[in-house]
Design a protein around this motif. Structure first.
Motif, short mmCIF file in Angstrom:
data_model
loop_
_atom_site.label_atom_id
_atom_site.label_comp_id
_atom_site.label_asym_id
_atom_site.label_seq_id
_atom_site.Cartn_x
_atom_site.Cartn_y
_atom_site.Cartn_z
N THR A 80 -5.80 6.44 20.28
CA THR A 80 -4.99 5.39 19.63
C THR A 80 -5.28 5.40 18.14
O THR A 80 -6.44 5.32 17.72
CB THR A 80 -5.35 4.02 20.21
OG1 THR A 80 -5.09 4.04 21.60
CG2 THR A 80 -4.54 2.92 19.55
N PRO A 81 -4.24 5.53 17.29
CA PRO A 81 -4.50 5.57 15.85
C PRO A 81 -5.08 4.25 15.35
O PRO A 81 -4.74 3.17 15.85
CB PRO A 81 -3.13 5.85 15.24
CG PRO A 81 -2.14 5.57 16.30
CD PRO A 81 -2.82 5.70 17.61
N PRO B 220 -5.83 1.82 11.94
CA PRO B 220 -5.38 1.64 10.55
C PRO B 220 -6.44 2.11 9.55
O PRO B 220 -7.61 1.79 9.69
CB PRO B 220 -5.17 0.12 10.43
CG PRO B 220 -5.02 -0.36 11.82
CD PRO B 220 -5.84 0.55 12.67
N GLN B 221 -5.97 2.87 8.59
CA GLN B 221 -6.86 3.31 7.53
C GLN B 221 -6.20 2.96 6.21
O GLN B 221 -5.21 3.59 5.81
CB GLN B 221 -7.10 4.82 7.63
CG GLN B 221 -7.93 5.18 8.87
CD GLN B 221 -8.19 6.66 8.98
OE1 GLN B 221 -7.37 7.46 8.56
NE2 GLN B 221 -9.32 7.02 9.57
N ALA B 222 -6.75 1.94 5.55
CA ALA B 222 -6.15 1.47 4.30
C ALA B 222 -6.28 2.51 3.22
O ALA B 222 -7.33 3.14 3.08
CB ALA B 222 -6.83 0.17 3.86
N GLN B 223 -5.20 2.72 2.49
CA GLN B 223 -5.23 3.68 1.40
C GLN B 223 -5.94 3.07 0.20
O GLN B 223 -6.03 1.86 0.06
CB GLN B 223 -3.80 4.08 1.01
CG GLN B 223 -3.05 4.74 2.16
CD GLN B 223 -1.70 5.25 1.73
OE1 GLN B 223 -1.54 5.81 0.66
NE2 GLN B 223 -0.69 5.04 2.56
N VAL B 224 -6.42 3.95 -0.64
CA VAL B 224 -7.13 3.49 -1.83
C VAL B 224 -6.10 3.12 -2.89
O VAL B 224 -5.16 3.87 -3.16
CB VAL B 224 -8.05 4.60 -2.38
CG1 VAL B 224 -8.72 4.16 -3.67
CG2 VAL B 224 -9.09 4.95 -1.32
N GLU B 225 -6.26 1.94 -3.46
CA GLU B 225 -5.33 1.45 -4.48
C GLU B 225 -5.87 1.83 -5.86
O GLU B 225 -7.07 1.73 -6.11
CB GLU B 225 -5.22 -0.07 -4.38
CG GLU B 225 -4.13 -0.69 -5.25
CD GLU B 225 -2.74 -0.44 -4.71
OE1 GLU B 225 -2.29 0.70 -4.81
OE2 GLU B 225 -2.12 -1.39 -4.21
N ARG C 83 -0.11 -1.62 -12.78
CA ARG C 83 1.16 -0.92 -12.56
C ARG C 83 2.30 -1.79 -13.04
O ARG C 83 2.13 -2.99 -13.26
CB ARG C 83 1.31 -0.61 -11.07
CG ARG C 83 0.25 0.37 -10.59
CD ARG C 83 0.60 0.94 -9.25
NE ARG C 83 0.55 -0.07 -8.19
CZ ARG C 83 0.76 0.21 -6.91
NH1 ARG C 83 1.03 1.43 -6.55
NH2 ARG C 83 0.69 -0.74 -6.01
N VAL D 175 5.11 -4.36 -13.19
CA VAL D 175 5.17 -5.56 -12.36
C VAL D 175 6.25 -5.48 -11.30
O VAL D 175 6.15 -6.12 -10.25
CB VAL D 175 5.36 -6.84 -13.22
CG1 VAL D 175 4.12 -7.11 -14.05
CG2 VAL D 175 6.59 -6.72 -14.11
N THR E 218 9.38 -2.62 -9.55
CA THR E 218 10.00 -1.29 -9.54
C THR E 218 11.38 -1.41 -10.19
O THR E 218 11.93 -2.52 -10.32
CB THR E 218 10.17 -0.80 -8.10
OG1 THR E 218 11.06 -1.69 -7.42
CG2 THR E 218 8.84 -0.76 -7.36
N GLU F 165 -1.15 -7.20 -14.13
CA GLU F 165 -1.60 -7.78 -12.86
C GLU F 165 -1.63 -9.29 -13.02
O GLU F 165 -1.75 -9.81 -14.13
CB GLU F 165 -2.99 -7.26 -12.48
CG GLU F 165 -3.04 -5.77 -12.19
CD GLU F 165 -2.28 -5.36 -10.93
OE1 GLU F 165 -2.21 -6.17 -9.99
OE2 GLU F 165 -1.76 -4.23 -10.90
N ALA G 113 3.41 -15.84 -7.73
CA ALA G 113 3.94 -14.93 -6.70
C ALA G 113 4.97 -15.62 -5.82
O ALA G 113 5.80 -14.96 -5.21
CB ALA G 113 2.80 -14.40 -5.84
#
Lengths: 243, 338
Positions: free
Chosen positions: B33-34, B36-41, B46, B48, B50, B122, B150
């Motif tokens: 079962t996969p 979750p692996q959080a990606q590095v931010e 960046r 504000v 797109t 940010e 937000a």
């Protein structure tokens, strides 16, 4: 022993090939991996934990259901979702839990207060809204993104959330299919080589005086029983050999 | 002598091999079962939003303004319009309801974006600037949109029109974003953005007598304000009255984005008020229709007229010439008659 090993390799190789082929075809994983969360107390928002959207495959389809209410789905950067949530009462989908028959989405509840109407916020990179049931497709992209399922940020969030990850490439293949097929091929080739490249039996020479053929009990092959001292003196190496 | 394996032993070996293989296949069939692996931010700020978000945000403002303009109802503005833009449009609706002709708005009539200055930032509050299509005045505008948190949308905060003949320094693409410049920091500029805004307020008030007049290139807005206020003041003083004006920078209104030449595009808002009073022997004066509409009457002995102004400046790098005014928006928002 030589032949036994060769045949074992051939059998193992064939088995590996067949197993690899089965895993790559009949036993291939389904093209999607789907799981549902049925939440008794979803709070005012259901949020995915980091990494859940990217669990597998290049894209995920999220569906949220809240009968009789407008449903909102939005994906935003994690830091912005946290800013939006603040201390809201919400559920966090933490990942997959395996059941005997499939998977469900595991979740934990975080107590808190009301949020705000998510439809007013502009943090969403992708969003979808519809009455009763909303669906959002999210293609994987670098970074930490979370999905939020909610109604108006005050009323209860959708109690049913389904995630379906598309599997392509390595995720769409069984992890053992290629190794099994490769190892099977190698074993098969090695076994065949051992069988085919073994030293060929020498051509039978005419029997000299005193020599006679007798069946070799052990191998079932013909051996030459050397009894003629003359032949030994002549350096004849007509010793028994097993083919 | 060699002992060959018996057929029984051979069968056993084959059986064992088959068993091992079957076990392997069965184990292999149980895919894990996969997890979750959080990606590095990335730590770097960046943009504000797109480009797609910027377009969606502009579109929401366009629709809100169009609906409100059609109904002349300021209540329809509040979800997507705030600050000077809300005050200006609300006043225009009030004047229109009273039958006063709308004067030149010096603001955007068309909000469709051509390009955008999207800061890398940010936290909140946040802002972005879009360059809009030319409106009826045939001039593009700079639409400043701000989000306070937000949970709140970007609201159209101001939309000064480019002055005739000016050009904007290019800045980073909307996708890459631009550097947000600290309003209080000079950072290689001729002056800090807030200081530029303060000095220009003094120039508008004092004209050529301002100590900072030489720091700003001539611009049509300053000339127009000077002509109007001079005529206004002379008329009041000729009647024996008094005339005074104030201009204050709106707190928190200054935003600045780095441009490719090392300078900055700076936007700032002012509250501008003009108070005049006539002596009793002069009788009453008559307010212009738009001020009368806002005051609720035409004949007054005195009045305080309030405007909001939004200016955009091209601030060059230090030692690279004067500051240029590139866009302006202004209009009356309130009148207190006496």
């Amino acid at each position: 022993m030589h032949r036994v090993i060769a045949w074992l390799l051939v059998l193992a190789g064939l088995g590996g090939l067949v197993a690899g082929a089965l895993l790559a075809t009949v036993l291939r994983p389904p093209p999607t991996l789907a799981a549902v969360a049925d939440l008794g107390d979803p709070g005012v928002a259901v949020v995915s934990a980091p990494g859940v959207l990217e669990l597998t495959g290049p894209r995920v389809r999220v569906t949220a259901v809240a009968d009789g209410r407008d449903v909102f789905l939005g994906v935003a950067r994690e830091s912005e979702v946290r800013e939006w949530l603040q201390d809201a009462h919400h559920s966090e989908v933490t990942g997959l839990t395996e059941t005997g028959t499939g998977h469900v989405l595991g979740a934990r509840t975080v107590p808190g207060r009301e949020a705000a109407d998510p439809r007013l916020a502009d943090i969403w990179i992708a969003q979808s809204a519809a009455a009763g049931r909303a669906t959002l497709d999210w293609p994987r992209r670098p970074g930490r993104y979370l999905v939020v399922a909610a109604t108006d940020g005050v009323a209860p969030a959708p109690a049913t959330v389904r995630m379906e990850w598309a599997r392509t490439g390595a995720a769409a293949e069984h992890a053992a299919a290629r190794p099994l097929a490769t190892a099977g091929s190698a074993a098969l080739l090695l076994g065949l080589a051992l069988l085919l490249l073994r030293r060929p039996a020498r051509p039978h020479r005419p029997l000299r005086a005193g020599q006679r053929r007798r069946p070799a009990v052990a191998s079932g092959r013909t051996v030459i029983d050397v009894r003629d001292p003359a032949a030994r003196r002549a350096g004849s190496t007509a010793r028994g050999h097993r083919s | 002598m060699t002992v060959a394996p018996t057929s029984r032993a051979r069968r056993g070996a084959v059986t064992r091999a088959g068993g091992l293989l079957s076990t392997g296949v069965l184990l292999a069939g149980c895919a894990p079962t996969p997890v979750p692996q959080a990606q590095v931010e990335t730590a770097a700020p960046r943009p504000v939003v797109t480009p797609e978000q910027a377009t969606r945000i502009s579109q929401a403002a366009v629709e809100a303004v169009a609906d409100a303009d059609a109904a002349a109802d300021p209540a329809l503005l509040t979800e997507r319009v705030a600050g000077p833009e809300l005050a200006l449009r609300s006043a225009r609706y009030a004047a229109a309801r009273a039958g006063a002709p709308a004067g030149p708005a010096y603001g955007a009539d068309v909000l469709e974006p051509l390009s955008a200055f999207v800061p890398r930032q940010e936290g909140w509050p946040r802002w972005l600037i879009t360059v809009t299509q030319p409106g009826p005045d045939r001039l593009p505008s700079l639409a400043l949109l701000r989000s306070e948190s937000a949970r709140e949308p970007y609201r159209l905060w101001a939309s000064p029109s480019l002055l005739s003949g000016v050009s904007l320094q290019p800045a980073g693409s909307p996708a890459a974003g631009v550097e947000a410049v600290d309003p209080e920091g000079a950072a290689g500029l001729a002056a800090a953005p807030s200081e530029v805004a303060q000095r220009y307020a003094d120039v508008l008030l004092r004209g050529p007598d301002s100590l900072h007049a030489a720091e700003f290139a001539e611009d049509s807005y300053r000339s127009e304000v000077a002509v109007v206020t001079r005529a206004d003041a002379e008329a009041v003083r000729a009647a024996g009255g008094t005339y005074a004006q104030e201009r204050a920078l709106v707190p928190g209104s200054v935003v600045a984005a780095r441009t490719d030449d090392g300078g900055a595009l700076v936007m700032a808002a002012y509250d501008w008020s003009v108070t005049h009073s006539l002596p009793p022997e002069a009788g009453t004066g008559r307010l212009a229709p738009v001020f009368a509409a806002l005051a609720g009457r035409e004949a007054v002995r005195g009045a305080t007229r309030r405007w909001v102004e939004v200016m955009a400046f091209a601030v060059p790098p230090a030692g690279s010439g004067p500051v240029r005014v590139v866009a302006a928006q202004h209009g009356p928002v309130a009148v207190e008659a006496t």
